[in-house]
Write a protein that holds these residues in place. Structure first.
Motif, short mmCIF file in Angstrom:
data_model
loop_
_atom_site.label_atom_id
_atom_site.label_comp_id
_atom_site.label_asym_id
_atom_site.label_seq_id
_atom_site.Cartn_x
_atom_site.Cartn_y
_atom_site.Cartn_z
N LEU B 30 33.27 59.40 92.21
CA LEU B 30 31.96 60.00 92.47
C LEU B 30 31.29 60.43 91.16
CD1 LEU B 30 30.48 61.52 95.11
CD2 LEU B 30 31.23 63.45 93.81
N ILE B 232 24.31 56.58 100.89
CA ILE B 232 24.70 57.03 99.57
C ILE B 232 23.71 56.56 98.52
CG2 ILE B 232 27.14 57.42 99.86
CD1 ILE B 232 27.69 54.59 99.31
N THR B 233 23.37 57.43 97.58
CA THR B 233 22.53 57.05 96.45
C THR B 233 23.13 57.69 95.20
OG1 THR B 233 21.13 59.01 96.41
CG2 THR B 233 20.48 57.28 97.94
N ILE B 236 22.64 61.49 94.89
CA ILE B 236 23.59 62.43 95.51
C ILE B 236 24.81 62.58 94.61
CG2 ILE B 236 24.86 63.08 97.59
CD1 ILE B 236 23.43 61.02 99.13
N ASN B 237 25.25 61.47 94.03
CA ASN B 237 26.41 61.54 93.13
C ASN B 237 26.15 62.53 92.01
OD1 ASN B 237 27.41 59.51 94.71
ND2 ASN B 237 27.14 57.89 93.20
N LEU B 239 23.89 65.03 91.95
CA LEU B 239 23.79 66.37 92.51
C LEU B 239 25.18 66.93 92.83
CD1 LEU B 239 21.98 68.62 93.57
CD2 LEU B 239 21.82 67.42 95.74
N ALA B 240 26.01 66.10 93.44
CA ALA B 240 27.37 66.52 93.81
C ALA B 240 28.14 66.91 92.56
CB ALA B 240 28.07 65.39 94.54
#
Lengths: 280, 264
Positions: B30, B232-233, B236-237, B239-240
């Motif tokens: 991720l 999934i984009t 998001i990775n 942000l995560a």
């Protein structure tokens, strides 16, 4: 301490009592609540349709618990057997993922399991050319997500009794002619049951009421009790039934916790007995 | 433990490596993909920080981040104050019933979803408008419990006779608290506050149920949840990765201040 107790009473005890009360009312014709006493919400919990979801939840949570305990115990055993100075480091790194957001940890599995994810690409790299395997949105994905999210706690719970184990016990067992397997089964395992039970209860209780993991990794195809409660409150607008389901969830939780307490008591008794025997 | 054969030792190391691989590969993938240049969320095509840049321009995420910060700061402040006082009150009396003990531990044990629907039913029965303030009220409930247990752990080894000594020397209750009790328990109070802050930043289910409709009171985890449901984009990775870095840093600090309490 009065303001804190007032806060807990006003925003926890009263709301929870309200949910309990809600479960005994009837649902209004247009949603909402009709204030007539009824037990039918609890009856509905046992309706085959919903009982099926309960069994499904129990099966998924049970499988996740079993896998998490096996992996977690093995990991805890390996950590407890590592050199003393390395143990805190290993333990720290075992728990670290647990400190990040639950949603993110679950999402990481979507990234891993999706059709073009790492696993599919690894398979391609090894020469696989067929359709990408469908791993996401399966029961297996839900179980993997649950195991992943709660594993660190099992490691922690099992490590505590394993690290306190008196090495002389294992030595004595071996001196008396027991094989490594017998020593493990008859000496080490029984002494570490309380840790296993604590870890198992944690995984099971959190898994069975979970709705995020089934919603994200199961693609909404695998309903668990948590999803059902969610639906009743936010979609179907049947709060009394949702409340009854929540109470059933609490009942299951209390049942499991009681069983754990009993198991812990029995194990404590056995440990005391073993000590008494050694002294005498 | 007793000495082991080389074969056993190898097996133990293997188990440990496999478990750590299992724990870290999903997160590592991720994080790595958050620096991925390409638009495809899972195929590597070169290093880039552009997804972090695009986060900075995403109004929905920024407003969610601000909401999260407000909720976390306010609920942490209230919970730290109330939780600390509760811990002192409980520990000073020594004699406390099981009912009180259950009341303090309950928020940590009750399933999130049950507390969430309980608060939703309660607020709507009182015709309370839902929003950031209801999320704050709700977050204080469990934050309070965590702060209290962290501070109590510290107070277990507290020598109450110094409080008596301070009173004998003519200090008022407030002076005694400020100059005697607080300095001793301060590391635990800060550790408890950091823990509460992180729990509040990460909390999803209760916020989801007590926030009401509309985007105005969307918090970061709620935003992440809805983004994940869309697919999934790389955004998001990214942000995560940021959220994960923040929580892990705060909790590591908390753990350092108050060794070992979180794990128990």
């Amino acid at each position: 301490m009065a303001p804190a107790l007032a806060w807990l009473t006003g925003l926890m005890v009263v709301p929870c009592a309200l949910v309990l009360a809600l479960a005994f009312f009837r649902r209004g014709i247009y949603g909402g609540i009709e204030y007539t006493f009824t037990l039918e919400n609890f009856g509905l919990v046992f309706d085959p349709l919903y009982a099926g979801i309960f069994l499904n939840s129990a099966r998924i949570a049970g499988t996740a618990t079993l896998i998490a305990v096996v992996i977690g115990y093995a990991a805890a055993y390996a950590i407890a057997a590592a050199p003393r100075r390395l143990q805190p480091v290993f333990l720290f790194f075992a728990v670290l993922p647990f400190w990040s957001n639950y949603l993110i940890r679950t999402y990481a599995w979507i990234v891993l399991l999706n059709r073009e994810g790492l696993i599919t690409q690894l398979l391609r790299w090894f020469g696989y050319t067929g359709e990408p395997p469908s791993m996401l949105y399966t029961e297996g994905a839900v179980i993997a997500g649950l195991v992943y999210n709660y594993l660190p706690f099992v490691i922690l719970a099992c490590y505590a009794p394993l690290s306190r184990l008196n090495p002389e016990l294992a030595e004595a067992s071996r001196d008396l002619g027991a094989s490594a397997m017998t020593t493990f089964r008859r000496v080490i395992l029984p002494l570490t049951v309380p840790g296993i039970a604590a870890g198992a209860v944690f995984v099971f209780v959190l898994s069975i009421g979970n709705f995020v993991t089934p919603a994200l990794l199961g693609g909404g195809r695998f309903q668990m009790i948590g999803n059902l409660v969610y639906d009743q409150f936010l979609t179907a607008n049947d709060w009394p039934f949702g409340a009854a389901l929540a109470m059933a969830l609490i009942a299951i939780m209390l049942l499991v916790l009681t069983a754990q307490a009993l198991a812990a008591d029995r194990a404590a008794g056995r440990i005391a007995e073993a000590k008494g025997g050694a002294d005498g | 433990m007793a000495e082991r054969s080389p074969a056993t030792r190898r097996t133990l190391w293997l188990v440990l490596s496999l478990v750590f691989a299992f724990l870290y590969i999903p997160i590592a993938v991720l994080v790595a993909l958050s620096f991925n240049q390409g638009g495809l969320p899972t195929v590597w095509s070169g290093f880039s920080l552009k997804w972090y840049a695009s986060l900075a321009g995403n109004a929905a995420i920024l407003s969610a981040a601000l909401n999260t910060l407000i909720v976390a700061l306010v609920s942490t402040a209230i919970a730290t104050l109330l939780g600390t006082l509760l811990a002192i009150g409980v520990e000073m009396r020594r004699q406390y019933g099981r009912g009180l003990e259950a009341l303090i531990f309950a928020p940590m044990i009750i399933p999130d979803i049950v507390l969430a629907i309980a608060l939703l039913s309660f607020f709507s029965l009182l015709d309370f408008t839902l929003g950031l303030h209801t999320i704050i009220l709700a977050h204080v409930v469990f934050n309070l419990a965590f702060v209290c247990s962290v501070v109590r752990a510290r107070l277990k080894s507290f020598d109450w006779s110094i409080v008596e000594a301070s009173a004998d020397l003519g200090a008022s209750a407030i002076t005694t608290f400020r100059r005697v009790t607080l300095p001793v328990i301060l590391p635990a109070v800060v550790a408890g506050a950091l823990l509460a802050f992180t729990l509040s930043v990460d909390e999803f289910i209760i916020a989801f149920f007590t926030s009401g409709a509309g985007r105005a009171s969307t918090t970061l985890p709620m935003q992440i949840y809805s983004m994940i449901r869309f697919g999934i984009t790389p955004e998001i990775n990214a942000l995560a990765t940021i959220v994960m870095a923040v929580s892990i840093t705060a909790l590591t600090l908390s753990q350092r201040l108050n060794r070992g309490v979180i794990g128990q």
